[in-house]
Design a protein around this motif. Structure first.
Motif, PDB file in Angstrom:
ATOM      1  N   GLN A  94     -12.105  42.381  28.406  1.00 12.41           N
ATOM      2  CA  GLN A  94     -11.228  41.708  27.459  1.00 12.41           C
ATOM      3  C   GLN A  94     -11.910  41.536  26.102  1.00 12.41           C
ATOM      4  OE1 GLN A  94     -10.510  37.364  27.446  1.00 12.41           O
ATOM      5  NE2 GLN A  94      -8.389  37.864  27.946  1.00 12.41           N
ATOM      6  N   ILE A  95     -11.240  42.028  25.061  1.00 11.23           N
ATOM      7  CA  ILE A  95     -11.744  41.808  23.706  1.00 11.23           C
ATOM      8  C   ILE A  95     -10.642  41.200  22.843  1.00 11.23           C
ATOM      9  CG2 ILE A  95     -13.490  43.629  23.754  1.00 11.23           C
ATOM     10  CD1 ILE A  95     -11.569  45.367  22.076  1.00 11.23           C
ATOM     11  N   GLU A  96     -11.076  40.547  21.805  1.00 15.86           N
ATOM     12  CA  GLU A  96     -10.166  39.986  20.810  1.00 15.86           C
ATOM     13  C   GLU A  96     -10.653  40.411  19.432  1.00 15.86           C
ATOM     14  OE1 GLU A  96      -9.741  35.711  18.754  1.00 15.86           O
ATOM     15  OE2 GLU A  96      -9.334  35.672  20.920  1.00 15.86           O
ATOM     16  N   LEU A  97      -9.793  41.062  18.663  1.00 16.46           N
ATOM     17  CA  LEU A  97     -10.106  41.473  17.303  1.00 16.46           C
ATOM     18  C   LEU A  97      -9.108  40.799  16.363  1.00 16.46           C
ATOM     19  CD1 LEU A  97     -10.717  45.305  17.872  1.00 16.46           C
ATOM     20  CD2 LEU A  97     -12.433  43.491  17.732  1.00 16.46           C
ATOM     21  N   ALA A 115      -0.181  39.309  30.237  1.00 13.03           N
ATOM     22  CA  ALA A 115      -0.674  37.950  30.008  1.00 13.03           C
ATOM     23  C   ALA A 115      -1.799  37.550  30.962  1.00 13.03           C
ATOM     24  CB  ALA A 115       0.487  36.963  30.131  1.00 13.03           C
ATOM     25  N   LYS A 116      -1.701  37.899  32.231  1.00 17.90           N
ATOM     26  CA  LYS A 116      -2.693  37.455  33.211  1.00 17.90           C
ATOM     27  C   LYS A 116      -2.953  38.568  34.213  1.00 17.90           C
ATOM     28  CE  LYS A 116      -5.199  34.194  35.224  1.00 17.90           C
ATOM     29  NZ  LYS A 116      -6.421  33.632  34.609  1.00 17.90           N
ATOM     30  N   PRO A 117      -3.860  39.491  33.884  1.00 16.12           N
ATOM     31  CA  PRO A 117      -4.095  40.626  34.786  1.00 16.12           C
ATOM     32  C   PRO A 117      -4.813  40.257  36.081  1.00 16.12           C
ATOM     33  CG  PRO A 117      -4.819  41.112  32.534  1.00 16.12           C
ATOM     34  CD  PRO A 117      -4.573  39.641  32.620  1.00 16.12           C
ATOM     35  N   TYR A 118      -5.724  39.237  36.036  1.00 16.62           N
ATOM     36  CA  TYR A 118      -6.568  38.940  37.186  1.00 16.62           C
ATOM     37  C   TYR A 118      -6.678  37.433  37.399  1.00 16.62           C
ATOM     38  CZ  TYR A 118      -8.243  43.530  35.595  1.00 16.62           C
ATOM     39  OH  TYR A 118      -8.321  44.832  35.148  1.00 16.62           O
ATOM     40  N   ASN A 119      -6.719  37.030  38.661  1.00 18.74           N
ATOM     41  CA  ASN A 119      -7.078  35.643  38.969  1.00 18.74           C
ATOM     42  C   ASN A 119      -8.565  35.429  38.725  1.00 18.74           C
ATOM     43  OD1 ASN A 119      -4.652  35.938  41.379  1.00 18.74           O
ATOM     44  ND2 ASN A 119      -4.652  34.160  40.046  1.00 18.74           N
ATOM     45  N   GLY A 120      -8.926  34.240  38.280  1.00 20.24           N
ATOM     46  CA  GLY A 120     -10.321  33.921  38.061  1.00 20.24           C
ATOM     47  C   GLY A 120     -10.895  34.479  36.783  1.00 20.24           C
ATOM     48  N   LYS A 121     -10.079  35.150  35.997  1.00 19.27           N
ATOM     49  CA  LYS A 121     -10.505  35.690  34.707  1.00 19.27           C
ATOM     50  C   LYS A 121      -9.576  35.153  33.621  1.00 19.27           C
ATOM     51  CE  LYS A 121     -13.490  38.302  36.856  1.00 19.27           C
ATOM     52  NZ  LYS A 121     -14.932  37.943  36.842  1.00 19.27           N
ATOM     53  N   MET A 122     -10.054  35.206  32.400  1.00 17.92           N
ATOM     54  CA  MET A 122      -9.254  34.717  31.289  1.00 17.92           C
ATOM     55  C   MET A 122      -7.956  35.515  31.159  1.00 17.92           C
ATOM     56  SD  MET A 122     -10.885  32.228  29.854  1.00 17.92           S
ATOM     57  CE  MET A 122     -12.546  31.561  29.688  1.00 17.92           C
ATOM     58  N   GLY A 123      -6.867  34.817  30.877  1.00 20.30           N
ATOM     59  CA  GLY A 123      -5.625  35.494  30.546  1.00 20.30           C
ATOM     60  C   GLY A 123      -5.661  36.004  29.121  1.00 20.30           C
ATOM     61  N   GLY A 150       6.102  32.388  26.442  1.00 17.77           N
ATOM     62  CA  GLY A 150       5.698  32.995  27.705  1.00 17.77           C
ATOM     63  C   GLY A 150       6.906  33.712  28.279  1.00 17.77           C
ATOM     64  N   SER A 151       7.102  34.956  27.892  1.00 13.99           N
ATOM     65  CA  SER A 151       8.388  35.621  28.112  1.00 13.99           C
ATOM     66  C   SER A 151       8.462  36.431  29.398  1.00 13.99           C
ATOM     67  CB  SER A 151       8.707  36.538  26.925  1.00 13.99           C
ATOM     68  OG  SER A 151       7.715  37.551  26.805  1.00 13.99           O
ATOM     69  N   THR A 152       7.412  36.430  30.216  1.00 15.74           N
ATOM     70  CA  THR A 152       7.425  37.216  31.451  1.00 15.74           C
ATOM     71  C   THR A 152       7.077  36.342  32.648  1.00 15.74           C
ATOM     72  OG1 THR A 152       5.084  37.858  31.512  1.00 15.74           O
ATOM     73  CG2 THR A 152       6.540  39.168  30.102  1.00 15.74           C
ATOM     74  N   VAL A 153       7.410  36.812  33.832  1.00 17.05           N
ATOM     75  CA  VAL A 153       6.991  36.118  35.054  1.00 17.05           C
ATOM     76  C   VAL A 153       5.490  35.918  35.054  1.00 17.05           C
ATOM     77  CG1 VAL A 153       6.716  36.439  37.539  1.00 17.05           C
ATOM     78  CG2 VAL A 153       8.940  36.866  36.480  1.00 17.05           C
ATOM     79  N   ASN A 154       4.770  36.949  34.665  1.00 17.99           N
ATOM     80  CA  ASN A 154       3.308  36.909  34.681  1.00 17.99           C
ATOM     81  C   ASN A 154       2.735  35.917  33.685  1.00 17.99           C
ATOM     82  OD1 ASN A 154       0.642  38.485  33.343  1.00 17.99           O
ATOM     83  ND2 ASN A 154       0.657  38.334  35.569  1.00 17.99           N
ATOM     84  N   SER A 155       3.477  35.600  32.618  1.00 18.38           N
ATOM     85  CA  SER A 155       2.969  34.688  31.591  1.00 18.38           C
ATOM     86  C   SER A 155       2.521  33.357  32.177  1.00 18.38           C
ATOM     87  CB  SER A 155       4.061  34.417  30.551  1.00 18.38           C
ATOM     88  OG  SER A 155       4.421  35.581  29.847  1.00 18.38           O
ATOM     89  N   TYR A 156       3.234  32.879  33.191  1.00 16.91           N
ATOM     90  CA  TYR A 156       2.987  31.528  33.703  1.00 16.91           C
ATOM     91  C   TYR A 156       1.817  31.476  34.660  1.00 16.91           C
ATOM     92  CZ  TYR A 156       7.104  30.715  31.113  1.00 16.91           C
ATOM     93  OH  TYR A 156       7.971  30.645  30.050  1.00 16.91           O
ATOM     94  N   LYS A 157       1.289  32.617  35.069  1.00 20.30           N
ATOM     95  CA  LYS A 157       0.088  32.631  35.897  1.00 20.30           C
ATOM     96  C   LYS A 157      -1.134  32.149  35.097  1.00 20.30           C
ATOM     97  CE  LYS A 157       2.733  34.294  39.041  1.00 20.30           C
ATOM     98  NZ  LYS A 157       2.554  35.504  39.844  1.00 20.30           N
ATOM     99  N   ASP A 169       1.336  34.043  24.710  1.00 25.83           N
ATOM    100  CA  ASP A 169       0.425  35.036  25.284  1.00 25.83           C
ATOM    101  C   ASP A 169       0.598  36.368  24.576  1.00 25.83           C
ATOM    102  OD1 ASP A 169       2.344  36.818  26.805  1.00 25.83           O
ATOM    103  OD2 ASP A 169       2.734  34.958  27.894  1.00 25.83           O
ATOM    104  N   ALA A 170      -0.215  37.332  24.969  1.00 28.55           N
ATOM    105  CA  ALA A 170      -0.300  38.591  24.220  1.00 28.55           C
ATOM    106  C   ALA A 170       0.916  39.484  24.381  1.00 28.55           C
ATOM    107  CB  ALA A 170      -1.564  39.356  24.637  1.00 28.55           C
ATOM    108  N   SER A 171       1.822  39.162  25.292  1.00 30.99           N
ATOM    109  CA  SER A 171       3.041  39.956  25.442  1.00 30.99           C
ATOM    110  C   SER A 171       4.177  39.423  24.572  1.00 30.99           C
ATOM    111  CB  SER A 171       3.488  39.981  26.910  1.00 30.99           C
ATOM    112  OG  SER A 171       3.827  38.682  27.368  1.00 30.99           O
ATOM    113  N   VAL A 172       3.899  38.425  23.746  1.00 33.67           N
ATOM    114  CA  VAL A 172       4.940  37.740  22.980  1.00 33.67           C
ATOM    115  C   VAL A 172       5.568  38.655  21.928  1.00 33.67           C
ATOM    116  CG1 VAL A 172       3.404  36.872  21.155  1.00 33.67           C
ATOM    117  CG2 VAL A 172       5.414  35.534  21.801  1.00 33.67           C
ATOM    118  N   ASN A 173       6.857  38.426  21.656  1.00 30.49           N
ATOM    119  CA  ASN A 173       7.500  39.026  20.488  1.00 30.49           C
ATOM    120  C   ASN A 173       7.110  38.162  19.296  1.00 30.49           C
ATOM    121  OD1 ASN A 173       9.309  39.515  18.340  1.00 30.49           O
ATOM    122  ND2 ASN A 173      10.938  40.140  19.714  1.00 30.49           N
ATOM    123  N   PRO A 174       6.258  38.643  18.384  1.00 27.92           N
ATOM    124  CA  PRO A 174       5.736  37.771  17.322  1.00 27.92           C
ATOM    125  C   PRO A 174       6.792  37.326  16.317  1.00 27.92           C
ATOM    126  CG  PRO A 174       5.078  40.047  16.928  1.00 27.92           C
ATOM    127  CD  PRO A 174       5.713  40.015  18.286  1.00 27.92           C
TER     128      PRO A 174
END
Length: 502
Positions: free
Chosen positions: A259-262, A298-306, A359-366, A404-409
């Motif tokens: 995961q990177i942030e630019l 938004a949240k690919p893995y448990n135990g890791k940053m979303g 949080g526009s997806t099911v996954n967003s809330y994880k 989250d990163a899947s948002v419509n800005p």
């Protein structure tokens, strides 16, 4: 496009208590206040297409676009428009047809704006197969050559109902969230004297050969230069392409496994949203070139940053002595001005109603269920603390941490703008950091997509502030997504119940 010329709040009034005589009635709040009234008037304008077309065909505009095409050597142009689901649709046209496109635009089936999504019942959401086309007129000032292939350029477009539709023709389509936000922002500035500026923090996850990370148990790989070095081919290409497209890139870091942030410099909010759309295209292109996968999930893995996308917001007023950030007043200690406090109160009050956007997806809330991962879960605010919805991390900006990163800005900024105007206009109070006001004490943030759908519908101010077609179709898309998820049998359920029930 035009917007409503409403009664304007004098700049000096923004830092004074709102008198009873200036309070908008409860009925007005239920219809979205002045924000909603302005958008309704805007969307009733049947001359919008014609005025855009006339502006496109001014000789100096045609010649300026022709010169830029010649200077760049572009031979093909993507005529693009963002969708409700934060994707981008386009048609490619040989560059020599630029003048025809300025006049006629590009025709798309109306459901392209809803990602051509078919419901579980087989209905094409957004009008069905019989929906009429919309016409998308180019905005020539957005023309750019793509740095990874100089023969290909792109131009953003604005969507209209065709003039030939009669009484409903010529109007801006409310599902064009890019154009809708730009128009709403102009109206906001006209009413308040303020301009919204923002900077985003888009996180994303990369996978592929050479990106593997090994770290000690319970130790984060964040910030380590060795891990940043593994991402060197990625960030070099992203930064280079972004700079070629006009971004002022400022910093970046490694945050978790892959995961990177630019980040790029903040700007007027619609430019920031447009750059987020472009940034996604850049990242997908870099992934193709390097044989990697890149995801804004938004949240690919448990135990890791979303993958969050914090929105850093400020409000600016132009005056005779230059520009002033009204979220700042010169104090050294961390603080929020009265205008900032009212804006914060509006954003927090409407956080439940806007969570379906943030949080526009099911996954967003994880993101909010995985404890210890710095994702906020309440409608609260604080000074430089990462567990709240809105953080004052530095004087002069409000960091809204829920998207989250899947948002419509465009949609996220639109809803934040409406909430901010409500807070300012009504003189709402947020309380103190860690001690919410009575207004906010009972505000509960949805923690599933299903509860977000309910909260979205329950917010009478936001439902009144936004175009009916936008909310109706967005709800249809999200209800369909939630129904599909609820109907899926997962591996977790199989593991829990296959042998467990005698």
């Amino acid at each position: 496009m035009t917007h409503l010329t409403a009664d304007r709040l004098h700049p000096s009034e923004l830092d004074e208590p709102v008198s009873a005589s200036r309070q908008t009635s409860a009925t007005s709040w239920e219809t979205g206040g002045r924000f909603g009234a302005a958008l309704r008037e805007l969307l009733d304008d049947t001359s919008a297409f014609e005025r855009h077309q006339q502006a496109n065909l001014r000789p100096e505009v045609v010649e300026a676009l022709a010169e830029r095409i010649r200077a760049t050597g572009v031979k093909y142009i993507y005529y693009m428009i963002p969708t409700l689901g934060s994707r981008t649709v386009a048609k490619v046209v040989p560059a020599e047809h630029y003048e025809r496109m300025l006049r006629k635009g590009i025709a798309f089936h109306r459901t392209a704006l809803t990602d051509l999504q078919t419901s579980r019942e087989g209905e094409l959401i957004g009008g069905g197969v019989s929906a009429h086309e919309f016409w998308a007129l180019p905005e020539p000032e957005t023309f750019q050559a793509l740095p990874w292939d100089g023969e290909v350029g792109r131009i953003f477009c604005t969507a209209y109902d065709p003039p030939h539709l009669g009484p409903s023709g010529g109007r801006l389509i409310p599902l064009d969230t890019r154009a809708l936000f730009a128009a709403a922002h102009r109206g906001f500035t006209e009413r308040t004297g303020l301009e919204l500026r923002s900077g985003l923090e888009p996180e994303m996850t990369w996978t592929g050969p050479g990106l593997e990370v090994v770290s000690k148990e319970d130790q984060s790989p964040a910030y380590q230069v060795e891990n940043l070095e593994k991402m060197r081919p990625v960030y070099k290409k992203i930064i280079s392409y972004a700079q070629a497209l006009g971004f002022t890139m400022i910093q970046g870091d490694y945050e978790d496994v892959g995961q990177i942030e630019l980040n790029w410099e903040y700007d007027r909010a619609e430019l920031t949203a447009e750059r987020m759309t472009t940034y996604r295209q850049i990242c997908k292109q870099v992934a193709r070139e390097l044989g990697l996968q890149a995801s804004f999930m938004a949240k690919p893995y448990n135990g890791k940053m979303g993958n969050g996308c914090h929105h850093n917001l400020s409000l600016w007023r132009a005056g005779a002595d230059g520009e002033e950030n009204v979220v700042e007043d010169g104090r050294v200690e961390l603080h929020a001005t009265e205008t900032a406090r009212r804006s914060i109160a509006g954003m927090l009050l409407h956080t439940p109603g806007s969570m379906l956007v943030m949080g526009s997806t099911v996954n967003s809330y994880k993101r909010y269920w995985d404890a210890g991962q710095f994702a906020p879960s309440g409608a609260d605010w604080g000074l430089d603390t990462r567990g709240v919805a809105i953080r004052i991390s530095a004087n002069g900006r409000m960091e809204y941490r829920l998207p989250d990163a899947s948002v419509n800005p465009y949609l996220s900024h639109l809803y934040l703008l409406a909430a901010i105007e409500h807070g300012i206009e009504a003189g709402l109070e947020p309380g103190e950091p860690g001690a919410p006001s009575a207004l906010l004490q009972d505000v509960v943030v949805p923690n599933t997509l299903g509860s977000a759908i309910d909260a979205f519908e329950a917010d009478s101010y936001l439902m009144g502030a936004m175009p009916e077609e936008l909310t109706r179709i967005f709800l249809q898309l999200k209800r369909d997504e939630w129904a599909r998820y609820c109907g899926q049998i997962t591996q977790w359920e199989f593991d829990q119940y296959w042998e467990a029930i005698p």
